[in-house]
Design a protein around this motif. Sequence first.
Motif, PDB file in Angstrom:
ATOM      1  N   ASP A 169     -63.609  14.457  23.821  1.00 37.85           N
ATOM      2  CA  ASP A 169     -63.276  13.138  23.291  1.00 37.85           C
ATOM      3  C   ASP A 169     -64.517  12.407  22.780  1.00 37.85           C
ATOM      4  OD1 ASP A 169     -64.158  12.979  25.962  1.00 37.85           O
ATOM      5  OD2 ASP A 169     -63.248  10.989  26.215  1.00 37.85           O
ATOM      6  N   GLN A 170     -65.705  12.911  23.133  1.00 41.84           N
ATOM      7  CA  GLN A 170     -66.945  12.291  22.675  1.00 41.84           C
ATOM      8  C   GLN A 170     -67.664  13.132  21.627  1.00 41.84           C
ATOM      9  OE1 GLN A 170     -69.197  11.652  26.254  1.00 41.84           O
ATOM     10  NE2 GLN A 170     -67.822  10.059  26.994  1.00 41.84           N
TER      11      GLN A 170
ATOM     12  N   PHE B 266     -58.937  17.536   9.199  1.00 43.22           N
ATOM     13  CA  PHE B 266     -60.252  17.982   8.755  1.00 43.22           C
ATOM     14  C   PHE B 266     -60.550  19.351   9.360  1.00 43.22           C
ATOM     15  CE2 PHE B 266     -60.023  13.417   8.926  1.00 43.22           C
ATOM     16  CZ  PHE B 266     -60.501  13.029   7.684  1.00 43.22           C
ATOM     17  N   HIS B 267     -61.088  20.258   8.532  1.00 40.17           N
ATOM     18  CA  HIS B 267     -61.390  21.623   8.972  1.00 40.17           C
ATOM     19  C   HIS B 267     -62.859  21.932   8.711  1.00 40.17           C
ATOM     20  CE1 HIS B 267     -57.124  21.628   8.573  1.00 40.17           C
ATOM     21  NE2 HIS B 267     -56.966  22.910   8.780  1.00 40.17           N
TER      22      HIS B 267
ATOM     23  N   SER C   7     -75.428  29.387  21.395  1.00 38.79           N
ATOM     24  CA  SER C   7     -75.229  28.828  20.069  1.00 38.79           C
ATOM     25  C   SER C   7     -74.230  27.685  20.175  1.00 38.79           C
ATOM     26  CB  SER C   7     -74.694  29.907  19.116  1.00 38.79           C
ATOM     27  OG  SER C   7     -74.583  29.404  17.809  1.00 38.79           O
ATOM     28  N   VAL C   8     -74.469  26.611  19.429  1.00 38.89           N
ATOM     29  CA  VAL C   8     -73.563  25.466  19.426  1.00 38.89           C
ATOM     30  C   VAL C   8     -73.060  25.255  18.001  1.00 38.89           C
ATOM     31  CG1 VAL C   8     -73.336  22.987  19.841  1.00 38.89           C
ATOM     32  CG2 VAL C   8     -74.713  24.379  21.387  1.00 38.89           C
ATOM     33  N   LEU C   9     -71.737  25.225  17.853  1.00 40.91           N
ATOM     34  CA  LEU C   9     -71.110  24.969  16.564  1.00 40.91           C
ATOM     35  C   LEU C   9     -70.569  23.546  16.590  1.00 40.91           C
ATOM     36  CD1 LEU C   9     -69.144  28.331  16.155  1.00 40.91           C
ATOM     37  CD2 LEU C   9     -71.473  27.796  15.451  1.00 40.91           C
ATOM     38  N   VAL C  10     -70.980  22.743  15.616  1.00 37.62           N
ATOM     39  CA  VAL C  10     -70.606  21.330  15.619  1.00 37.62           C
ATOM     40  C   VAL C  10     -69.323  21.096  14.837  1.00 37.62           C
ATOM     41  CG1 VAL C  10     -72.966  20.511  15.950  1.00 37.62           C
ATOM     42  CG2 VAL C  10     -72.086  20.791  13.643  1.00 37.62           C
ATOM     43  N   CYS C  11     -68.638  20.043  15.232  1.00 39.04           N
ATOM     44  CA  CYS C  11     -67.398  19.636  14.594  1.00 39.04           C
ATOM     45  C   CYS C  11     -67.409  18.110  14.596  1.00 39.04           C
ATOM     46  CB  CYS C  11     -66.228  20.181  15.401  1.00 39.04           C
ATOM     47  SG  CYS C  11     -64.616  19.835  14.704  1.00 39.04           S
ATOM     48  N   SER C  12     -67.114  17.508  13.465  1.00 42.13           N
ATOM     49  CA  SER C  12     -67.193  16.050  13.348  1.00 42.13           C
ATOM     50  C   SER C  12     -65.981  15.371  13.966  1.00 42.13           C
ATOM     51  CB  SER C  12     -67.292  15.637  11.878  1.00 42.13           C
ATOM     52  OG  SER C  12     -68.469  16.151  11.319  1.00 42.13           O
ATOM     53  N   LEU C  13     -66.238  14.448  14.879  1.00 46.96           N
ATOM     54  CA  LEU C  13     -65.185  13.658  15.496  1.00 46.96           C
ATOM     55  C   LEU C  13     -64.902  12.458  14.605  1.00 46.96           C
ATOM     56  CD1 LEU C  13     -63.485  13.578  18.101  1.00 46.96           C
ATOM     57  CD2 LEU C  13     -65.193  12.039  19.053  1.00 46.96           C
ATOM     58  N   LYS C  14     -63.639  12.203  14.338  1.00 44.26           N
ATOM     59  CA  LYS C  14     -63.229  11.055  13.517  1.00 44.26           C
ATOM     60  C   LYS C  14     -62.724   9.942  14.429  1.00 44.26           C
ATOM     61  CE  LYS C  14     -63.933  13.453   9.809  1.00 44.26           C
ATOM     62  NZ  LYS C  14     -65.077  13.199   8.982  1.00 44.26           N
ATOM     63  N   SER C  15     -62.669   8.734  13.888  1.00 46.15           N
ATOM     64  CA  SER C  15     -62.088   7.647  14.681  1.00 46.15           C
ATOM     65  C   SER C  15     -60.580   7.896  14.768  1.00 46.15           C
ATOM     66  CB  SER C  15     -62.386   6.291  14.041  1.00 46.15           C
ATOM     67  OG  SER C  15     -61.868   6.250  12.734  1.00 46.15           O
ATOM     68  N   ASN C  16     -59.976   7.494  15.845  1.00 49.02           N
ATOM     69  CA  ASN C  16     -58.548   7.692  16.095  1.00 49.02           C
ATOM     70  C   ASN C  16     -58.126   9.153  16.010  1.00 49.02           C
ATOM     71  OD1 ASN C  16     -58.073   4.877  16.436  1.00 49.02           O
ATOM     72  ND2 ASN C  16     -58.106   4.637  14.207  1.00 49.02           N
ATOM     73  N   THR C  17     -58.920  10.025  16.627  1.00 46.90           N
ATOM     74  CA  THR C  17     -58.584  11.450  16.696  1.00 46.90           C
ATOM     75  C   THR C  17     -57.456  11.639  17.693  1.00 46.90           C
ATOM     76  OG1 THR C  17     -60.799  12.188  16.100  1.00 46.90           O
ATOM     77  CG2 THR C  17     -59.449  13.731  17.355  1.00 46.90           C
TER      78      THR C  17
ATOM     79  N   CYS D 132     -62.817  24.717  13.387  1.00 48.44           N
ATOM     80  CA  CYS D 132     -62.516  23.488  14.109  1.00 48.44           C
ATOM     81  C   CYS D 132     -61.560  22.669  13.248  1.00 48.44           C
ATOM     82  CB  CYS D 132     -63.782  22.682  14.379  1.00 48.44           C
ATOM     83  SG  CYS D 132     -63.440  21.117  15.215  1.00 48.44           S
ATOM     84  N   GLU D 133     -60.441  22.246  13.841  1.00 46.10           N
ATOM     85  CA  GLU D 133     -59.480  21.384  13.152  1.00 46.10           C
ATOM     86  C   GLU D 133     -59.391  20.071  13.910  1.00 46.10           C
ATOM     87  OE1 GLU D 133     -55.746  23.414  12.861  1.00 46.10           O
ATOM     88  OE2 GLU D 133     -56.597  25.076  11.715  1.00 46.10           O
ATOM     89  N   VAL D 134     -59.580  18.971  13.186  1.00 42.15           N
ATOM     90  CA  VAL D 134     -59.481  17.639  13.776  1.00 42.15           C
ATOM     91  C   VAL D 134     -58.311  16.924  13.108  1.00 42.15           C
ATOM     92  CG1 VAL D 134     -60.632  15.406  14.084  1.00 42.15           C
ATOM     93  CG2 VAL D 134     -61.953  17.518  14.256  1.00 42.15           C
ATOM     94  N   VAL D 135     -57.385  16.436  13.926  1.00 42.26           N
ATOM     95  CA  VAL D 135     -56.256  15.653  13.422  1.00 42.26           C
ATOM     96  C   VAL D 135     -56.515  14.209  13.816  1.00 42.26           C
ATOM     97  CG1 VAL D 135     -53.762  15.281  13.519  1.00 42.26           C
ATOM     98  CG2 VAL D 135     -54.686  17.614  13.655  1.00 42.26           C
ATOM     99  N   ALA D 136     -56.555  13.338  12.796  1.00 42.94           N
ATOM    100  CA  ALA D 136     -56.815  11.918  13.024  1.00 42.94           C
ATOM    101  C   ALA D 136     -55.904  11.111  12.112  1.00 42.94           C
ATOM    102  CB  ALA D 136     -58.280  11.598  12.728  1.00 42.94           C
TER     103      ALA D 136
END
Length: 176
Positions: A57-58, A86-87, A5-15, A77-81
């Motif tokens: 990173d990609q 973003f969660h 199973s693959v769980l996706v997480c959105s990558l933001k610019s300048n993460t 998934c938590e993304v800091v940009a």
Amino acid sequence: VGNSSVLVCSLKSNTTLVTWKISPKTGGSCILGYRADQNKTDRTNCRDGLNWKFRPDQNPALEIRQVGIVHEGNYTCEVVATEGNFHTTYHLTVLVPPRLTLHCDEHGNPVCKAEAGKPPAQISWDLESNSTPREEVHDDGTVTVVSTFTARSTNVTDTICIVSHPAGNQSKSIAC
């Protein structure tokens, strides 16, 4: 169960940071982290089979190989940009298809078993029956459902057991 199973997480610019926080229903929590400034990944208390699908990173997707009941739980998934934090949260529920068996008991009645399914399967018969299914709960969270066909008519020669389950439906016939 058994699939990947693959769980996706959105990558933001300048993460600057990506973190997967995994809280299974049983067992301890796990953290996968990625720091962009050091191009470094880290993992804490993670089971085998839990890892980045690609280079974080990609694409910071999480892959769970050979999904099992132990993987049930919450995945965040938590993304800091520079744009903000973003969660994305997933609640993973694992389906286990039951094994269907059908045999005749010592009185000549068909007995249908949907063994070790999760959630419990539903059993029905193609002909009208007075049967009441019973459930046996196992330590691993799976359930076996057993139903004995009791005909209202004595001239029944062949009957079909029908097992309904979210992981797929099955049926078998038997003459007792």
